[in-house]
Design a protein around this motif. Structure first.
Motif, PDB file in Angstrom:
ATOM      1  N   SER A 267      -3.540   0.455  -3.271  1.00 31.85           N
ATOM      2  CA  SER A 267      -3.463  -0.756  -2.456  1.00 31.85           C
ATOM      3  C   SER A 267      -3.560  -2.001  -3.328  1.00 31.85           C
ATOM      4  O   SER A 267      -4.583  -2.226  -3.989  1.00 31.85           O
ATOM      5  CB  SER A 267      -4.589  -0.755  -1.421  1.00 31.85           C
ATOM      6  N   GLY A 268      -2.524  -2.813  -3.282  1.00 30.35           N
ATOM      7  CA  GLY A 268      -2.555  -4.083  -4.010  1.00 30.35           C
ATOM      8  C   GLY A 268      -3.424  -5.121  -3.325  1.00 30.35           C
ATOM      9  O   GLY A 268      -3.878  -6.074  -3.967  1.00 30.35           O
ATOM     10  N   VAL A 269      -3.647  -4.955  -2.030  1.00 34.71           N
ATOM     11  CA  VAL A 269      -4.510  -5.860  -1.264  1.00 34.71           C
ATOM     12  C   VAL A 269      -5.893  -5.227  -1.093  1.00 34.71           C
ATOM     13  O   VAL A 269      -6.119  -4.080  -1.469  1.00 34.71           O
ATOM     14  CB  VAL A 269      -3.901  -6.195   0.115  1.00 34.71           C
TER      15      VAL A 269
ATOM     16  N   VAL B  65       0.846  -1.186   0.000  1.00 34.33           N
ATOM     17  CA  VAL B  65       0.000   0.000   0.000  1.00 34.33           C
ATOM     18  C   VAL B  65       0.886   1.243   0.000  1.00 34.33           C
ATOM     19  O   VAL B  65       1.803   1.350   0.820  1.00 34.33           O
ATOM     20  CB  VAL B  65      -0.940   0.043   1.230  1.00 34.33           C
ATOM     21  N   LEU B  66       0.594   2.171  -0.911  1.00 41.09           N
ATOM     22  CA  LEU B  66       1.336   3.425  -1.004  1.00 41.09           C
ATOM     23  C   LEU B  66       0.438   4.605  -0.688  1.00 41.09           C
ATOM     24  O   LEU B  66      -0.763   4.608  -0.993  1.00 41.09           O
ATOM     25  CB  LEU B  66       1.893   3.621  -2.420  1.00 41.09           C
ATOM     26  N   SER B  67       1.034   5.623  -0.088  1.00 42.55           N
ATOM     27  CA  SER B  67       0.371   6.902   0.159  1.00 42.55           C
ATOM     28  C   SER B  67       1.139   7.978  -0.602  1.00 42.55           C
ATOM     29  O   SER B  67       2.368   8.083  -0.482  1.00 42.55           O
ATOM     30  CB  SER B  67       0.371   7.201   1.659  1.00 42.55           C
ATOM     31  N   ILE B  68       0.412   8.772  -1.393  1.00 44.74           N
ATOM     32  CA  ILE B  68       1.059   9.735  -2.285  1.00 44.74           C
ATOM     33  C   ILE B  68       0.337  11.074  -2.193  1.00 44.74           C
ATOM     34  O   ILE B  68      -0.880  11.142  -2.385  1.00 44.74           O
ATOM     35  CB  ILE B  68       1.029   9.244  -3.751  1.00 44.74           C
ATOM     36  N   ASN B  69       1.059  12.144  -1.911  1.00 41.13           N
ATOM     37  CA  ASN B  69       0.498  13.486  -2.006  1.00 41.13           C
ATOM     38  C   ASN B  69       0.544  13.938  -3.463  1.00 41.13           C
ATOM     39  O   ASN B  69       1.570  13.794  -4.133  1.00 41.13           O
ATOM     40  CB  ASN B  69       1.281  14.467  -1.131  1.00 41.13           C
TER      41      ASN B  69
END
Length: 237
Positions: free
Chosen positions: A203-205, A190-194
């Motif tokens: 989210s891959g899951v 899971v990545l968080s990006i501004n």
């Protein structure tokens, strides 16, 4: 805050229903929108747009450059984009899915929230199938926000930098929220990006999918039981 869930060609009815249920449980108002209704999200808002699990290629064909430009503008103006599984693939600059198999998908994507490659699938012991549960798995998610937990997984991606990619203007370096604890080298889950004044979660899951929903959908019981075993942690995530 209002939640818009994409519900058009490619979107899995199961994933749409589970996302709708999850956000309603959080006492958020929810609307289902198709590719002809993106004008709804042009209104000044700090709402959430959810691209659910399903199949990425119809997302590309239905939305094209114009639809993706609308989503990009929505996030830059302060909106939130959450992509689960296919929606996470769709949010990257490039996709590599099931390479060297009959299901191979490879190519550029237009949103480019993540300036790199979304690649999958990740568990060679399960065989992914569109519209089925053959590829379902209980992924061990190592979270930077709290304890590890098991999440429903079915064909999702991880992320790696693309040497040919460049960081979009107004975007900061992605933050890894969680990783796959049961995949070699624990790649990002899971990545968080501004992005501009807004925010992106890829989210891959599928943390939005409950064990009850998975069981009703015919998910193998061993997967359902794993997700159920850490369900409180999944909900907290």
């Amino acid at each position: 805050m209002h939640v818009y869930i994409y519900n058009d060609e490619g979107a899995s009815p199961f994933c749409v229903a589970e996302a709708e249920h999850t956000f309603e449980q959080l006492n958020l108002s929810v609307s289902l929108v198709d590719s002809n209704q993106l004008d709804l999200i042009k209104r000044p808002t700090k709402g959430i747009f959810v691209m659910p699990g399903g199949q990425d290629t119809p997302y590309l064909s239905k939305l094209g450059h114009r639809g993706c430009a609308a989503l990009d503008a929505y996030v830059r103006a302060g909106g939130v984009y959450i992509g689960f599984c296919a929606g996470a693939y769709f949010g990257a600059s490039r996709i590599e899915f099931e390479l060297n198999t009959p299901l191979e998908v490879k190519g550029e994507r237009y949103l480019k929230f993540y300036p790199g490659v979304a690649y999958g699938t990740l568990y060679p012991d399960v065989k992914f199938e569109y519209g089925g549960e053959g590829g379902a798995y209980g992924s061990l998610v190592k979270s930077s926000l709290g304890p590890s937990f098991y999440s429903y997984y079915n064909g999702g991606c991880s992320f790696r930098p693309d040497s040919n990619g460049c960081q979009p203007e107004g975007q900061k370096t992605p933050r890894i929220i969680s990783s796959y604890g049961d995949v070699d080298q624990s790649p990002p889950a899971v990545l968080s990006i501004n992005h501009g004044r807004g925010h992106v979660i890829l989210s891959g899951v599928h943390p939005e999918i409950s064990p009850e929903g998975a069981k009703e959908n015919g998910t193998p019981l061993n997967v359902v039981n794993l997700v159920e075993s850490t369900n409180n942690l999944r909900i907290g995530f």
